[in-house]
Design a protein around this motif. Structure first.
Motif, short mmCIF file in Angstrom:
data_model
loop_
_atom_site.label_atom_id
_atom_site.label_comp_id
_atom_site.label_asym_id
_atom_site.label_seq_id
_atom_site.Cartn_x
_atom_site.Cartn_y
_atom_site.Cartn_z
N THR A 141 0.76 -25.54 31.56
CA THR A 141 1.76 -25.18 30.53
C THR A 141 1.58 -23.71 30.17
N PRO A 142 2.60 -23.09 29.52
CA PRO A 142 2.48 -21.68 29.14
C PRO A 142 1.24 -21.38 28.30
N ALA B 125 0.52 -15.85 20.31
CA ALA B 125 1.08 -16.23 19.00
C ALA B 125 2.57 -16.53 19.12
N TYR B 126 3.27 -15.72 19.93
CA TYR B 126 4.71 -15.95 20.14
C TYR B 126 4.95 -17.28 20.85
N ASP B 127 4.09 -17.59 21.81
CA ASP B 127 4.17 -18.87 22.53
C ASP B 127 4.04 -20.05 21.56
N ARG B 128 3.08 -19.97 20.65
CA ARG B 128 2.89 -21.04 19.65
C ARG B 128 4.07 -21.10 18.67
N TYR B 129 4.65 -19.93 18.36
CA TYR B 129 5.81 -19.88 17.48
C TYR B 129 6.99 -20.62 18.10
N VAL B 130 7.26 -20.34 19.38
CA VAL B 130 8.39 -20.99 20.06
C VAL B 130 8.13 -22.50 20.18
N ALA B 131 6.87 -22.87 20.50
CA ALA B 131 6.53 -24.29 20.69
C ALA B 131 6.71 -25.09 19.40
N ILE B 132 6.39 -24.51 18.26
CA ILE B 132 6.43 -25.24 16.99
C ILE B 132 7.77 -25.07 16.26
N ASN C 68 10.71 -23.87 17.67
CA ASN C 68 11.90 -24.10 18.50
C ASN C 68 11.54 -24.99 19.69
N PRO C 69 11.02 -26.20 19.42
CA PRO C 69 10.47 -27.06 20.49
C PRO C 69 11.49 -27.50 21.53
N LEU C 70 12.76 -27.69 21.13
CA LEU C 70 13.78 -28.16 22.07
C LEU C 70 14.09 -27.12 23.15
N HIS C 71 14.02 -25.85 22.78
CA HIS C 71 14.31 -24.78 23.74
C HIS C 71 13.05 -24.18 24.36
N TYR C 72 11.88 -24.75 24.02
CA TYR C 72 10.60 -24.19 24.50
C TYR C 72 10.52 -24.09 26.03
N PRO C 73 10.85 -25.15 26.79
CA PRO C 73 10.77 -25.05 28.26
C PRO C 73 11.69 -23.97 28.83
N LEU C 74 12.83 -23.75 28.17
CA LEU C 74 13.78 -22.75 28.65
C LEU C 74 13.33 -21.34 28.29
N VAL C 75 12.91 -21.16 27.02
CA VAL C 75 12.50 -19.83 26.55
C VAL C 75 11.22 -19.38 27.23
N MET C 76 10.23 -20.28 27.32
CA MET C 76 8.94 -19.93 27.91
C MET C 76 8.83 -20.49 29.32
N ASN C 77 9.80 -20.17 30.16
CA ASN C 77 9.72 -20.61 31.56
C ASN C 77 8.67 -19.76 32.30
N VAL D 180 9.23 -15.91 32.63
CA VAL D 180 9.02 -15.19 31.37
C VAL D 180 7.53 -15.06 31.07
N CYS D 181 6.79 -16.13 31.29
CA CYS D 181 5.33 -16.13 31.05
C CYS D 181 4.63 -15.08 31.92
N VAL D 182 5.01 -15.04 33.19
CA VAL D 182 4.42 -14.06 34.12
C VAL D 182 4.76 -12.64 33.66
N GLN D 183 6.01 -12.41 33.27
CA GLN D 183 6.44 -11.08 32.81
C GLN D 183 5.68 -10.64 31.55
N LEU D 184 5.50 -11.56 30.61
CA LEU D 184 4.77 -11.25 29.37
C LEU D 184 3.30 -10.94 29.66
N ALA D 185 2.71 -11.72 30.58
CA ALA D 185 1.30 -11.49 30.94
C ALA D 185 1.14 -10.14 31.63
N ILE D 186 2.03 -9.84 32.57
CA ILE D 186 1.97 -8.55 33.29
C ILE D 186 2.15 -7.39 32.31
N ALA D 187 3.10 -7.52 31.39
CA ALA D 187 3.34 -6.48 30.39
C ALA D 187 2.10 -6.23 29.54
#
Length: 329
Positions: free
Chosen positions: A77-78, A139-146, A148-157, A160-167
């Motif tokens: 998971t993200p 922290a942003y990942d936990r914010y989206v999960a708690i 905005n849980p319904l859109h979590y799989p879409l927002v944190m695909n 996006v996770c790879v791009q945020l980590a690379i950044a």
């Protein structure tokens, strides 16, 4: 009048010679001397043993977290993707300081060239900046999960996770290089001894001579941006997370929601607390002994505690560790 002219000429020559001597000192300083823990002469071998055990513990614990977050199907998971990156970053961060410190304790010599000092400082600042950013992403990942849980799989695909980590990793590079260019473009004169166990920014800046005020201001502003902007984003994220947790009707639901954030929150408080004292405290208020102790916390002790905090407070990781131990038996 002749006597006055002679005195003036002698004074001028004396001043000129002093300036030449200072310039000569500036150019002849080719290395620094890290004092490290020389104030504890009888404890060098004990310290070597302690820090070696700590370093091996950091490597082993973080490597285990990296391994289980890669191979365990329940940790794909993200949240655990970012924890994987964070654990690898902790290994890099500690490796930037501890091996050099262990070598100095072993040889009881702290000589380090300007290039090696600049390189070490660059990596410490680079990994430190990346850690600030990665903690913000987590922290942003936990914010989206708690929140905005319904859109979590879409927002944190995954993309996006790879791009945020690379950044998080990439943005740390110009931060480290920028600080090095600012500090090591200054002349160094007089003493070349650094009362520290690694080339940290505040003690090295103290050795610079000439008009260092503009550089100090530039470094201070950069430190404020690197530390405080991510920290404020984390505070905003947790403000919204807490507001949403309070709205959850069941106590069990609130406990479960908060448990996913508690480990990260503890790490944030520990890291930002010590880093802020080190880099945002006015130069005049810096005590060399206190600064050394605080640096020990955020460069060595906190990275040692982080895997323990994440494993002991996380049921999924504990379960994955049990599975791994059964496979190894």
């Amino acid at each position: 009048n002749i006597n006055e002219l002679i005195i003036l000429n002698l004074s001028y020559l004396q001043t000129e010679n002093q300036l030449k001597a200072e310039k000569s000192n500036m150019t002849t300083i080719t290395e620094f001397v890290l004092l490290g823990f020389s104030d504890i002469p009888n404890g060098q071998w004990i310290l070597f043993g302690i820090f070696l055990v700590i370093y091996l513990t950091v490597l082993m614990c973080n490597s285990i977290i990296i391994l289980i977050t890669r191979i365990d199907p329940g940790l794909q998971t993200p949240m655990y993707f970012f924890l994987n990156n964070f654990s690898f970053l902790e290994i890099c961060y500690v490796t930037a300081t501890v091996p050099r410190m262990l070598m100095d304790l072993l040889t009881q010599k702290g000589n380090i060239s300007l290039v090696a000092c600049a390189t070490q400082m660059c990596f410490v600042l680079m990994f430190g900046a990346s850690e600030c950013l990665l903690l913000t992403v987590m922290a942003y990942d936990r914010y989206v999960a708690i929140c905005n849980p319904l859109h979590y799989p879409l927002v944190m695909n995954h993309k996006v996770c790879v791009q945020l980590a690379i950044a998080s990793w990439v943005i740390g590079v110009p931060v480290g290089i920028g600080h090095i260019c600012q500090i090591f473009s200054l002349p160094f004169c007089g003493s070349n001894t650094i009362n520290h166990f690694f080339c940290d920014l505040p003690p090295v800046l103290k050795l610079a001579c000439g008009d260092t005020f503009p550089k100090e201001i530039a470094v201070y502003i950069a430190a404020v941006l690197v530390l405080m902007v991510p920290f404020l984003l984390i505070v905003v994220s947790y403000g919204k997370i807490i507001a949403n947790i309070v709205k959850i009707s069941s106590a069990n639901g609130r406990g479960k929601a908060f448990s996913t954030c508690s480990s990260h929150l503890i790490v944030v408080v520990l890291f930002y607390g010590t880093a802020t004292i080190t880099y945002l405290q006015p130069k005049s208020d810096h005590s060399e002994g206190t600064g050394k102790v605080i640096s020990l916390f955020y460069t060595i002790f906190i990275p040692t505690l982080n895997p323990i905090i994440y494993t002991l407070r996380n049921k999924d990781i504990m379960m994955a560790l049990r599975k791994l131990s059964k496979l190894l038996r």
